[in-house]
Design an enzyme around this catalytic site. Structure first.
Site, short mmCIF file in Angstrom:
data_model
loop_
_atom_site.label_atom_id
_atom_site.label_comp_id
_atom_site.label_asym_id
_atom_site.label_seq_id
_atom_site.Cartn_x
_atom_site.Cartn_y
_atom_site.Cartn_z
N GLY A 1 14.06 -16.56 1.69
CA GLY A 1 14.58 -16.10 2.98
C GLY A 1 15.00 -14.63 2.95
CB CYS B 1 -0.91 -0.03 1.23
SG CYS B 1 -1.89 1.45 1.40
CG ASP C 1 11.84 -14.36 4.65
OD1 ASP C 1 11.57 -15.31 3.90
OD2 ASP C 1 11.68 -13.16 4.31
CB VAL D 1 6.69 -24.37 -3.96
CG1 VAL D 1 6.57 -25.67 -3.20
CG2 VAL D 1 6.24 -24.52 -5.40
NE ARG E 1 4.84 -15.57 0.31
CZ ARG E 1 5.07 -14.42 -0.31
NH1 ARG E 1 6.31 -13.96 -0.38
NH2 ARG E 1 4.11 -13.74 -0.84
#
Ligand code: F6P
Length: 366
Positions: free
Chosen positions: A195, A75, A152, A285, A287
């Site tokens: 990461g 945003c 991460d 993948v 996440r």
């Protein structure tokens, strides 16, 4: 009744939904009203249908879902003063003075700035005739509580961030799958994992998958590392391995701070050893998919604790980050955690890798 608003911000991560459910249920158990802000800071600025009150059953059946059911977005408007003023107006109109943010350090820093500016924003809203003096008095303070959602595991103040454990599961599953084809062809695989500037996923998956070599941002390899890596790959083949695995963090750098790409690692191996080498970039993948049991339980625990923290906060409370330390749910000063996290990034940028690694050690290299 106290009013709480909650949003997820930054990159999505597994476990965000469990945290959402935990906090909504605890807040309602304590008779607070809870509003869900959809699409992160975008929803806060836009208001309207993007800020909706929820119910006990409004968060049913979400714990096992990946991502975030209330959405997240970048945003630009919230970076502008007018955007934050619009956000303040949306909250004051619903008498919301408690905000819980599940996100990374950038999102949490934004929340803190919002809290610091809150009195001035309200004063401007009174002067513009958008809120009354009574609304200003009733909403004169904004409480902020943060939880870290990020695959991460890159934030100080918590041993684990929501989503890191699930991402590790994805990596381990991928390595298991790759191992069969790699062994069949006696190939070498260079696996690139996410990461950002943190090596947690690469380092811990290397340990869990018996990788031959690992490259992470906090500990750039010594000069001549290419030769040492090749020696290690040879040794492993001599001992009977039919494949090799090198895990490269996407943020891996050399001692000069220059990125070490998977492509470069592959070219070294092909040139020096002649091994048939392939690259797999796991990407999003990691996440995706359902959250692990750990992330679900952690989400429940920190979510409930975040609701308690915001409901117990008074005007003098600094914003807190709710996380896990030594498997206990703890609260830490939010901005101290943000500063320490940014300190690690700064140290790496300045080439102080020893310092960066020891600071990171506080969070995962115990
Ligand atoms: O911070 C989480 C993360 O998945 C990082 O590991 C990665 O560098 C980045 O987000 C990818 O961001 P995007 O989804 O915007 O491409």
């Amino acid at each position: 009744r106290k009013c709480i608003a909650v949003m997820t911000s930054g990159g999505d991560s597994q476990g965000m939904n469990a945290a959402l459910r935990g906090l909504v249920r605890m807040a309602m158990y304590r008779h607070a009203r809870v509003f869900l802000i959809y699409e992160g800071y975008q929803g806060l600025v836009q208001g309207g249908d993007l800020i909706k009150e929820t119910t006990w059953y409004g968060v049913s059946h979400i714990m096992g879902k990946g991502g975030t059911v209330i959405g997240t977005a970048r945003c630009k408007e919230f970076r502008e003063r007018w955007g934050r003023r619009a956000a303040a107006l949306n909250l004051v109109k619903k008498r919301i003075t408690n905000l819980i943010v599940i996100g990374g350090d950038g999102s949490l820093t934004g929340a803190n700035l919002f809290r610091e500016e809150w009195p001035e924003l309200l004063q401007e809203l009174v002067e513009e005739g958008n809120i009354s003096a009574q609304e200003q008095t009733e909403c004169d303070h904004l409480n902020i509580v943060g939880m870290v959602g990020s695959i991460d595991n890159d934030m100080c103040g918590t041993d684990m961030t929501l989503g890191a454990d699930s991402a590790l599961h994805r990596i381990v599953e991928a390595v298991d799958a790759i191992s069969f084809t790699a062994s069949s062809h006696q190939r070498c695989f260079v696996l690139e994992v996410m990461g950002r500037h943190c090596g947690y996923l690469a380092l811990v998956s290397s340990l869990g998958c018996n990788a031959d070599w690992c490259l992470i941002p906090e500990s750039p390899p010594s000069d001549n590392w290419e030769k040492k890596m090749c020696e290690q790959l040879c040794r492993s083949r001599e001992e009977g391995a039919r494949m090799n695995l090198i895990i490269v963090a996407e943020g891996a750098v050399d001692r000069q701070g220059q990125p070490i790409s998977s492509q470069y690692v592959k070219s070294v191996i092909e040139k020096e050893l002649g091994y048939d080498t392939r690259i797999t970039v796991l990407g999003h993948v990691q996440r995706g998919g359902a959250p692990s049991a750990y992330d679900r339980l952690m989400g429940c625990r920190v979510g409930a604790a975040a609701a308690n923290a915001v409901l117990d906060a008074d005007k003098d409370n600094e914003p807190v980050l709710v996380g896990l330390q030594g498997n206990r749910v703890v609260q830490s000063p939010l901005m101290k955690c943000v500063r320490e996290t940014q300190g690690i990034a700064g140290a790496m940028k300045d080439g102080n890798f020893k310092e960066a690694l020891s600071m990171r050690a506080g969070s995962f290299v115990r």
